[in-house]
Design an enzyme around this catalytic site. Structure first.
Site, short mmCIF file in Angstrom:
data_model
loop_
_atom_site.label_atom_id
_atom_site.label_comp_id
_atom_site.label_asym_id
_atom_site.label_seq_id
_atom_site.Cartn_x
_atom_site.Cartn_y
_atom_site.Cartn_z
N GLN A 1 -10.29 -2.68 2.17
CA GLN A 1 -9.80 -3.36 3.37
C GLN A 1 -9.75 -2.46 4.61
OE1 GLN A 1 -6.01 -4.31 1.39
NE2 GLN A 1 -5.04 -3.90 3.36
N MET B 1 0.85 -1.20 0.00
CA MET B 1 0.00 0.00 0.00
C MET B 1 0.88 1.25 0.00
SD MET B 1 -3.40 -0.97 2.06
CE MET B 1 -2.78 -0.75 3.70
N LYS C 1 5.11 -10.09 9.45
CA LYS C 1 4.52 -9.04 10.28
C LYS C 1 2.99 -9.15 10.30
CE LYS C 1 3.69 -4.56 11.51
NZ LYS C 1 2.63 -4.17 10.61
N ASP C 2 2.41 -9.46 9.12
CA ASP C 2 0.96 -9.61 9.02
C ASP C 2 0.64 -11.10 8.97
OD1 ASP C 2 -0.02 -6.69 8.57
OD2 ASP C 2 1.73 -6.92 7.32
N SER D 1 4.14 1.25 7.83
CA SER D 1 3.80 2.57 7.26
C SER D 1 3.07 3.40 8.31
CB SER D 1 2.92 2.42 6.03
OG SER D 1 3.54 1.55 5.11
N ARG D 2 2.33 2.73 9.18
CA ARG D 2 1.55 3.44 10.20
C ARG D 2 2.43 4.07 11.27
NH1 ARG D 2 -2.58 -0.43 8.84
NH2 ARG D 2 -4.51 0.71 8.47
N HIS E 1 9.14 -3.46 3.48
CA HIS E 1 8.77 -3.69 2.08
C HIS E 1 10.03 -4.00 1.25
CE1 HIS E 1 5.54 -0.66 3.27
NE2 HIS E 1 4.82 -1.70 2.90
N GLU F 1 11.79 -0.24 5.13
CA GLU F 1 12.72 -1.37 4.96
C GLU F 1 12.04 -2.73 4.98
OE1 GLU F 1 16.34 -1.12 7.34
OE2 GLU F 1 16.13 1.06 7.16
P1 AMP Z 1 1.48 -2.97 3.45
O1 AMP Z 1 2.03 -1.92 2.54
O2 AMP Z 1 1.44 -2.58 4.88
O3 AMP Z 1 0.18 -3.57 2.94
O4 AMP Z 1 2.53 -4.17 3.42
C1 AMP Z 1 2.92 -4.77 2.20
C2 AMP Z 1 3.72 -6.00 2.53
O5 AMP Z 1 4.87 -5.66 3.30
C3 AMP Z 1 2.93 -7.02 3.34
O6 AMP Z 1 3.24 -8.33 2.86
C4 AMP Z 1 3.46 -6.81 4.72
O7 AMP Z 1 3.37 -7.97 5.54
C5 AMP Z 1 4.91 -6.48 4.43
N1 AMP Z 1 5.51 -5.78 5.58
C6 AMP Z 1 5.01 -4.70 6.21
N2 AMP Z 1 5.79 -4.37 7.26
C7 AMP Z 1 6.80 -5.27 7.29
C8 AMP Z 1 7.94 -5.47 8.13
N3 AMP Z 1 8.19 -4.67 9.16
N4 AMP Z 1 8.76 -6.51 7.85
C9 AMP Z 1 8.51 -7.34 6.81
N5 AMP Z 1 7.47 -7.20 5.97
C10 AMP Z 1 6.62 -6.18 6.20
#
Ligand code: AMP
Length: 284
Positions: free
Chosen positions: A61, A30, A149-150, A186-187, A37, A35
């Site tokens: 979502q 998103m 993480k998720d 990101s949050r 990502h 780091e």
């Molecule tokens: P998001 O942009 O938050 O939807 O995350 C995109 C992808 O990056 C998802 O697969 C997340 O699980 C992964 N991600 C987010 N934060 C981390 C992190 N700290 N370490 C590893 N992967 C992450």
């Protein structure tokens, strides 16, 4: 590197890549890249001929309109970072490109989505499963990369990939953390520096539970209590849940046995709701 906005164009590029027998690695995000990502993107670069990163703040979502509105967005900065990581394509569609007029088809993954984040954020995983299905269908990647993480998202995506028969290998990579232990997200940009510092209490709690587990504690309630009590030492923190679940099925457990378990937490700090988890298994 090329930025693609149209779904049809993305699909026709990947159709051509398949004809040329090139492997495609896909990293859905998103945006507001950090780091965490980038670790996924670096692995995608290693494993695949062509790397595609999607940047789409998926309205479906978000169960709270405010959360969607305040979610950080910066496509220009993200594109600059992705050039350095030798990404081939960014897929950054507008919402109406994905959710066409009279859109009415949703993907619902049963059971796995009813606990934890699914319970706290009604409709969240329906949004995640639907967008991932649309993206996988357009791109048909050989590999798709997700962060531990998720943890619940990983379980949901593995299940839908298997159930719907996508020929995509799901690659899961470890959580990347700040030096303090705070999981990158990101949050985190919604937190003040002070809150960010204090939010490292979440990982400290998870670590303490892991140490107790290594010391022989197998009672799930007791392990959850260790995490909860540690986090509660921080007055800024408002705990949403601390749960010990089976790492694969995400079903709540009372006693950790042969199978790996996950301690999953969600905690509010200031404007942000943070999630984190740690996996406990006998090999550690
Ligand atoms: P998001 O942009 O938050 O939807 O995350 C995109 C992808 O990056 C998802 O697969 C997340 O699980 C992964 N991600 C987010 N934060 C981390 C992190 N700290 N370490 C590893 N992967 C992450």
């Amino acid at each position: 590197m090329e930025i693609i906005n149209r779904r049809q164009r993305m699909a026709s590029i990947t159709r051509k890549l398949r004809r040329e027998n090139k492997t495609v690695g896909f990293v859905p995000t998103m945006g507001a890249l950090h780091e965490g990502h980038l670790s996924l993107i670096a692995e995608a670069r290693q494993m695949s001929d062509v790397v595609i990163v999607s940047i789409f703040v998926n309205p479906m979502q978000f169960n709270e309109r405010e959360d969607f509105k305040k979610y950080p967005r910066d496509l220009t900065a993200d594109a600059a970072v992705l050039t350095d990581y030798q990404v081939d394509y960014i897929f950054a569609p507008e919402a109406q490109e994905i959710y066409v007029e009279n859109f009415s088809t949703y993907v619902y993954v049963e059971n796995l989505t009813e606990t934890l984040e699914g319970a706290a954020r009604p409709g969240h995983f329906r949004g995640v499963a639907t967008i991932v299905t649309i993206l996988f269908n357009a791109i048909r990647p050989d590999f798709a990369f997700f962060g531990q993480k998720d943890a619940q998202q990983v379980a949901v995506i593995k299940r839908l990939t298997r159930d719907l028969g996508f020929e995509t290998e799901i690659v899961v990579l470890p959580t990347i953390r700040e030096e303090t232990g705070l999981a990158m997200s990101s949050r985190n940009s919604l937190l003040t520096d002070e809150e960010k510092h204090k939010a490292s209490i979440i990982y400290q709690g998870l670590r303490e539970a892991k140490i107790a587990f290594r010391g022989g504690e197998r009672n799930a309630l007791k392990l959850a209590d260790i995490v909860r009590r540690k986090i509660e030492t921080e007055p800024f923190a408002r705990i949403d849940y601390v749960s010990v679940v089976d790492a694969e099925t995400l079903a709540p457990i009372e006693k950790i046995g042969e199978n790996a378990a996950t301690i999953a937490v969600a905690v509010r700090f200031g404007l942000a709701r943070l999630i984190d988890n740690i996996v406990l298994n006998k090999k550690q």
